[in-house]
Design a protein around this motif. Structure first.
Motif, PDB file in Angstrom:
ATOM      1  N   UNK A 160       0.812  -1.209   0.000  1.00 58.94           N
ATOM      2  CA  UNK A 160       0.000   0.000   0.000  1.00 58.94           C
ATOM      3  C   UNK A 160       0.845   1.258   0.000  1.00 58.94           C
ATOM      4  N   UNK A 161       0.145   2.450   0.000  1.00 58.33           N
ATOM      5  CA  UNK A 161       0.807   3.750   0.016  1.00 58.33           C
ATOM      6  C   UNK A 161       0.362   4.495   1.247  1.00 58.33           C
ATOM      7  N   UNK A 162       1.260   5.250   1.817  1.00 54.35           N
ATOM      8  CA  UNK A 162       0.908   6.053   2.975  1.00 54.35           C
ATOM      9  C   UNK A 162       0.092   7.254   2.537  1.00 54.35           C
ATOM     10  N   UNK A 163      -0.539   7.923   3.479  1.00 50.33           N
ATOM     11  CA  UNK A 163      -1.346   9.103   3.190  1.00 50.33           C
ATOM     12  C   UNK A 163      -0.489  10.207   2.575  1.00 50.33           C
ATOM     13  N   UNK A 164       0.720  10.365   3.096  1.00 50.43           N
ATOM     14  CA  UNK A 164       1.618  11.401   2.557  1.00 50.43           C
ATOM     15  C   UNK A 164       1.976  11.108   1.113  1.00 50.43           C
ATOM     16  N   UNK A 165       2.233   9.842   0.796  1.00 50.03           N
ATOM     17  CA  UNK A 165       2.560   9.462  -0.586  1.00 50.03           C
ATOM     18  C   UNK A 165       1.380   9.739  -1.521  1.00 50.03           C
ATOM     19  N   UNK A 166       0.165   9.434  -1.036  1.00 51.02           N
ATOM     20  CA  UNK A 166      -1.032   9.704  -1.846  1.00 51.02           C
ATOM     21  C   UNK A 166      -1.188  11.201  -2.100  1.00 51.02           C
ATOM     22  N   UNK A 167      -0.968  11.989  -1.068  1.00 58.16           N
ATOM     23  CA  UNK A 167      -1.087  13.444  -1.220  1.00 58.16           C
ATOM     24  C   UNK A 167      -0.069  13.980  -2.222  1.00 58.16           C
ATOM     25  N   UNK A 168       1.132  13.424  -2.188  1.00 57.88           N
ATOM     26  CA  UNK A 168       2.164  13.847  -3.139  1.00 57.88           C
ATOM     27  C   UNK A 168       1.750  13.508  -4.569  1.00 57.88           C
ATOM     28  N   UNK A 169       1.204  12.296  -4.747  1.00 59.87           N
ATOM     29  CA  UNK A 169       0.741  11.881  -6.077  1.00 59.87           C
ATOM     30  C   UNK A 169      -0.361  12.804  -6.570  1.00 59.87           C
ATOM     31  N   UNK A 170      -1.335  13.088  -5.693  1.00 56.85           N
ATOM     32  CA  UNK A 170      -2.443  13.974  -6.074  1.00 56.85           C
ATOM     33  C   UNK A 170      -1.938  15.374  -6.411  1.00 56.85           C
ATOM     34  N   UNK A 171      -0.954  15.859  -5.645  1.00 58.97           N
ATOM     35  CA  UNK A 171      -0.405  17.187  -5.917  1.00 58.97           C
ATOM     36  C   UNK A 171       0.281  17.234  -7.272  1.00 58.97           C
ATOM     37  N   UNK A 172       1.023  16.181  -7.596  1.00 57.16           N
ATOM     38  CA  UNK A 172       1.695  16.114  -8.902  1.00 57.16           C
ATOM     39  C   UNK A 172       0.671  16.064 -10.024  1.00 57.16           C
ATOM     40  N   UNK A 173      -0.389  15.269  -9.827  1.00 51.76           N
ATOM     41  CA  UNK A 173      -1.441  15.171 -10.852  1.00 51.76           C
ATOM     42  C   UNK A 173      -2.133  16.517 -11.039  1.00 51.76           C
ATOM     43  N   UNK A 174      -2.405  17.228  -9.931  1.00 51.61           N
ATOM     44  CA  UNK A 174      -3.052  18.537 -10.022  1.00 51.61           C
ATOM     45  C   UNK A 174      -2.162  19.531 -10.748  1.00 51.61           C
TER      46      UNK A 174
END
Length: 302
Positions: free
Chosen positions: A17-31
């Protein structure tokens, strides 16, 4: 299942799985990527719209040249000769005009006169060149609701004209018809009002050194689809809606100094054509003396 051994020899499953921080980083890059892509798309669209606006001005400049070649006069801005009328929605012949509340004055405008030479033409320059733009039917029949698309820059988002309604700026006599508008204004120094018209030979600075048309300043709060205030239609002769001679280039928006000035929805400036048919983009920071010399056909500056 993937497995790993600990130092103690026990088997532990690998973390998938991915941590919450990793998910937030991915979402920020996508945005960020989406924002960059959206900006690129918007810039590409505006570039295409600006190119279309420039092509339209080039066609207007060609129409002016063809008119001048035929008559040896530049098209005038027309004006009211005291008898100019147009058919209203009810079929009656009526005069058109604007009562300006700030000046407490009634202005009557001319309406296009088919076949009239420039010194006698009651319609504006935009009306006079319609035959050169392959819009002979609109010219001959005074089809005031048509002839609009070529005169409307797609970068400027405004609603299609409606039947004018009185507002806090003026009272409008339009015969209950929705008249075509123009985003391009003629140079008031060369598109003279009735009874005057400018001969080609009178352009002392030369056609290549004199502006013919440009995009006009626009405040969407004031120049609405039902107002004629400094936005009178294509067919109106002698009006303020079809000519400009100011020295400011304003960005579209509330508060734009639209009276007598130039402007557009394009960032940083507006599009213009010269009397020799060339087109160009002039920035809002253009040198004032240079701009003045381009507007004045007889100032002697080059």
């Amino acid at each position: 299942m993937n497995q790993s051994h600990s130092k103690s020899g026990s088997i532990r499953p690998l973390r998938c799985g991915m941590t919450l921080i990793e998910l937030l980083i991915v979402f920020a890059i996508m945005a960020l990527l989406a924002s960059l892509l959206t900006g690129a798309v918007q810039n590409a669209r505006e570039s295409a719209r600006r190119t279309q606006c420039m092509n339209q001005q080039r066609q207007l400049a060609l129409g002016i040249q063809m008119h001048a070649g035929k008559h040896n006069y530049l098209p005038s801005n027309g004006g009211n000769d005291g008898t100019s009328t147009v058919r209203s929605a009810s079929g009656d012949q009526v005069r058109i005009g604007t009562y300006t509340l700030a000046a407490d004055r009634q202005f009557w405008w001319g309406v296009g006169l088919p076949g009239a030479a420039p010194p006698q033409q009651t319609g504006s320059w935009a009306y006079a060149i319609l035959p050169s733009l392959e819009q002979t039917e609109a010219y001959q029949s005074i089809q005031v609701e048509s002839a609009g698309p070529l005169f409307r820059c797609p970068s400027r988002t405004r609603a299609n004209p409606m039947v004018p309604r009185d507002d806090s700026y003026g009272k409008y006599s339009a015969g209950d018809r929705a008249w075509a508008k123009t985003d391009y204004a003629g140079n008031r120094r060369v598109m003279l009002n009735l009874p005057d018209a400018q001969r080609l030979s009178a352009i002392a600075d030369g056609l290549s050194n004199t502006l013919g048309t440009g995009e006009k300043a626009f405040d969407p709060i004031i120049q609405t689809e039902t107002s004629w205030y400094y936005d009178e239609p294509i067919f109106s002769g002698g009006s303020n809606g079809t000519v400009r001679s100011g020295l400011l280039i304003e960005r579209d928006g509330p508060g734009a100094r639209y009276q007598n000035n130039w402007g557009s929805a394009h960032p940083g400036g507006a599009l213009f054509s010269r009397l020799d048919g060339s087109t160009e983009f002039l920035t809002s920071s253009v040198d004032g003396e240079l701009f003045r010399s381009l507007i004045d056909p007889n100032d002697g500056a080059h």
